[in-house]
Scaffold this motif. Structure first.
Motif, short mmCIF file in Angstrom:
data_model
loop_
_atom_site.label_atom_id
_atom_site.label_comp_id
_atom_site.label_asym_id
_atom_site.label_seq_id
_atom_site.Cartn_x
_atom_site.Cartn_y
_atom_site.Cartn_z
N VAL A 184 -19.45 25.83 -34.61
CA VAL A 184 -18.84 24.72 -34.48
C VAL A 184 -19.24 24.01 -35.50
O VAL A 184 -20.48 23.44 -35.70
CB VAL A 184 -18.91 24.15 -33.19
N LEU A 185 -18.36 23.35 -36.51
CA LEU A 185 -18.89 22.34 -37.55
C LEU A 185 -18.88 21.08 -37.16
O LEU A 185 -17.96 20.38 -36.62
CB LEU A 185 -17.87 22.54 -38.78
N ILE A 186 -20.23 20.36 -37.08
CA ILE A 186 -20.16 19.19 -36.59
C ILE A 186 -20.51 18.28 -37.85
O ILE A 186 -21.32 18.38 -38.60
CB ILE A 186 -21.36 19.23 -35.66
N GLY A 187 -19.67 17.01 -37.75
CA GLY A 187 -19.59 16.29 -38.76
C GLY A 187 -18.36 16.32 -39.50
O GLY A 187 -17.56 16.78 -39.11
N SER A 188 -18.26 15.20 -40.42
CA SER A 188 -16.97 15.02 -41.07
C SER A 188 -16.78 15.79 -42.38
O SER A 188 -17.75 15.70 -43.08
CB SER A 188 -16.65 13.44 -41.40
N ARG A 196 -25.04 22.34 -44.91
CA ARG A 196 -24.51 22.52 -43.37
C ARG A 196 -23.54 23.19 -43.38
O ARG A 196 -23.33 23.87 -42.08
CB ARG A 196 -24.64 20.92 -43.03
N ALA A 197 -22.61 23.25 -44.10
CA ALA A 197 -21.23 23.95 -44.07
C ALA A 197 -21.79 25.48 -44.16
O ALA A 197 -20.83 26.21 -43.58
CB ALA A 197 -20.42 23.54 -45.08
N ARG A 198 -22.74 25.77 -44.59
CA ARG A 198 -23.29 27.22 -44.72
C ARG A 198 -23.93 27.62 -43.22
O ARG A 198 -24.37 28.74 -43.21
CB ARG A 198 -24.06 27.57 -45.81
N GLY A 199 -24.17 26.50 -42.41
CA GLY A 199 -24.89 26.88 -41.30
C GLY A 199 -26.46 26.48 -41.38
O GLY A 199 -27.05 26.74 -40.24
N GLU A 200 -27.19 26.02 -42.48
CA GLU A 200 -28.13 25.59 -42.51
C GLU A 200 -28.63 24.21 -41.85
O GLU A 200 -27.90 23.11 -42.57
CB GLU A 200 -28.71 25.61 -43.93
N GLU A 201 -29.35 23.91 -40.76
CA GLU A 201 -29.57 22.59 -40.38
C GLU A 201 -30.93 22.14 -40.39
O GLU A 201 -31.74 22.74 -40.81
CB GLU A 201 -28.90 22.77 -38.75
N GLY A 202 -31.07 20.96 -39.97
CA GLY A 202 -32.45 20.51 -39.67
C GLY A 202 -32.96 20.08 -41.09
O GLY A 202 -34.41 19.72 -41.04
N LEU A 203 -32.15 19.58 -41.94
CA LEU A 203 -32.71 19.08 -43.47
C LEU A 203 -32.24 17.58 -43.58
O LEU A 203 -31.20 17.36 -43.54
CB LEU A 203 -32.30 20.09 -44.36
N THR A 229 -6.19 20.11 -46.29
CA THR A 229 -6.59 20.69 -44.94
C THR A 229 -8.16 20.55 -44.99
O THR A 229 -8.89 20.59 -45.84
CB THR A 229 -6.29 21.92 -44.88
N THR A 230 -8.64 20.68 -43.56
CA THR A 230 -9.87 20.82 -43.35
C THR A 230 -10.55 21.94 -43.87
O THR A 230 -11.72 21.82 -44.58
CB THR A 230 -10.30 20.76 -41.84
N LEU A 231 -9.97 23.02 -43.89
CA LEU A 231 -10.49 24.32 -44.58
C LEU A 231 -10.75 24.21 -46.02
O LEU A 231 -11.57 24.46 -46.79
CB LEU A 231 -9.56 25.53 -44.06
N ALA A 232 -9.58 23.65 -46.61
CA ALA A 232 -9.61 23.58 -48.09
C ALA A 232 -10.95 22.70 -48.50
O ALA A 232 -11.54 22.77 -49.48
CB ALA A 232 -8.34 23.03 -48.62
N THR A 233 -11.09 21.60 -47.61
CA THR A 233 -12.02 20.66 -48.06
C THR A 233 -13.52 21.10 -48.06
O THR A 233 -14.36 20.89 -48.76
CB THR A 233 -12.03 19.25 -47.16
N VAL A 234 -13.60 22.14 -46.92
CA VAL A 234 -14.96 22.76 -46.88
C VAL A 234 -15.19 23.65 -47.98
O VAL A 234 -16.18 23.76 -48.34
CB VAL A 234 -14.94 23.52 -45.43
N VAL A 235 -14.15 24.32 -48.49
CA VAL A 235 -14.20 25.17 -49.54
C VAL A 235 -14.71 24.44 -50.93
O VAL A 235 -15.52 25.04 -51.56
CB VAL A 235 -13.18 26.32 -49.73
N ALA A 236 -13.92 23.17 -51.02
CA ALA A 236 -14.36 22.29 -52.10
C ALA A 236 -15.75 22.09 -51.98
O ALA A 236 -16.68 21.97 -52.89
CB ALA A 236 -13.48 21.24 -52.21
N VAL A 237 -16.38 21.61 -50.79
CA VAL A 237 -17.75 21.18 -50.54
C VAL A 237 -18.60 22.39 -50.73
O VAL A 237 -19.64 22.23 -51.74
CB VAL A 237 -17.88 20.78 -49.06
N LEU A 238 -18.28 23.38 -50.55
CA LEU A 238 -19.15 24.64 -50.81
C LEU A 238 -19.26 25.03 -52.55
O LEU A 238 -20.24 25.36 -53.03
CB LEU A 238 -18.70 25.81 -50.21
N ASP A 239 -18.13 24.97 -53.08
CA ASP A 239 -18.31 25.33 -54.42
C ASP A 239 -17.39 24.79 -55.60
O ASP A 239 -17.90 25.04 -56.77
CB ASP A 239 -17.37 27.02 -54.34
N GLU A 240 -16.82 23.82 -55.20
CA GLU A 240 -15.99 23.27 -56.19
C GLU A 240 -16.72 22.35 -57.25
O GLU A 240 -17.42 21.48 -56.58
CB GLU A 240 -14.57 22.80 -55.83
#
Length: 312
Positions: A184-188, A196-203, A229-240
């Motif tokens: 579950v993705l927690i946060g906006s 965090r989108a990659r699953g690394e927490e606690g930083l 979309t949320t998915l497209a936003t997450v992809v952009a956060v990860l790579d764009e």
């Protein structure tokens, strides 16, 4: 729930509900009157605003209750001018179907989200905002609290312009048990850090990325990674790549250093504070920014600021 002499709902026999201030996934925030101390307060009513949501997600109500307690404990650790003050928590009696209420300081000003509805802020104001929120985050991090949802809706602006960080409902406490389900993705999504989108927490660095994105939006007036979309936003956060700021003045280089995906080069809180203070001292920070009549925009590199441009 009782009724006051004015015919309004009375929580815990003491807090008179006046009017709702807003609602979200964790419930409704009310303006209320503490009739014992004769002061206005904010009450967070912790339950799903949509009853159908609770019915569709077994355990949601209990999870919200646990998050309310987590928020109260997180805020109780902090006594800071830029963190909303918690006064009290009202818990339901055992065996009842009631829900918690968090009694908080009423910040007499709107949210940063509301302010940005009218357009970007002057760079000097954004720099002040950054220092205020950063000081709140540093205080939280020193107590082992990660916010995990730094965004304009969770920053309130006092009448004097100072900022107050609120809504620690999904905060992570270093010594507490996780409340979220695996996957579950927690946060906006548009403010979440890529790690965090990659699953690394606690930083703590993840809260700083979110702050950087908030400052980018406040100064530039647009979100560089928001997609349809949320998915497209997450992809952009990860790579764009992130478009380089064009109207942020001396804040621009700070954003370029902060919004990098490589954690080894992202500044820590102390370094970020110095960068923001240096930018605040720059002559261009004293006046509102104007939209740049700029050359073709460059972009921030995916893992660091852009390198030297041809001819430089």
């Amino acid at each position: 729930m009782d009724m006051s002499e004015a015919g309004r709902q009375l929580v815990d026999g003491r807090f008179e509900l006046i009017a709702p201030l807003g609602a979200g996934g964790m419930g409704t925030v009310w303006r209320a009157r503490d009739i014992a101390l004769h002061r206005d307060v904010a009450l967070k009513e912790v339950r799903p605003p949509d009853p159908a949501a609770a019915a569709a997600q077994p355990g949601l109500t209990e999870q919200l209750r646990e998050r309310a307690i987590r928020e109260a404990r997180a805020l109780a650790r902090l006594a800071h001018p830029h963190v909303v003050t918690i006064h009290h928590i009202v818990e339901p009696a055992p065996g009842t179907d009631g829900h918690p209420w968090i009694v908080m300081e009423l910040v007499k000003g709107g949210s940063l989200h509301d302010r940005l509805e009218s357009g970007p802020m002057p760079v000097a104001d954004v720099l002040r905002l950054g220092l205020d929120v950063l000081s709140a985050l540093r205080a939280a991090h020193a107590e082992g609290v990660l916010h995990r949802d730094v965004k304009p809706a969770n920053v309130l602006l006092r009448p004097d312009g100072s900022a107050v960080l609120t809504d620690f409902g999904i905060a992570a406490l270093h010594d507490s048990t996780a409340l979220t389900s695996t996957g579950v993705l927690i946060g906006s999504p548009e403010y979440i850090a890529p790690e965090r989108a990659r699953g690394e927490e606690g930083l703590a660095a993840s809260d700083l990325w979110s702050l950087g994105m908030l400052l980018y939006v406040a100064a530039e007036g647009v979100h560089p990674l928001r997609r349809a979309t949320t998915l497209a936003t997450v992809v952009a956060v990860l790579d764009e790549p992130i478009p380089a700021p064009v109207r942020s003045g001396p804040l621009g280089p700070v954003l370029e250093r902060l919004l990098v995906r490589d954690l080894s080069v992202r500044p820590d809180a102390a370094q970020l504070e110095q960068l923001l203070r240096d930018a605040s001292a720059a002559p261009a920070a004293g006046a509102p920014s104007a939209p740049a009549a700029a050359p073709a925009p460059t972009v921030l590199g995916q893992y660091g600021p852009p390198g030297p441009q041809p001819g430089t």
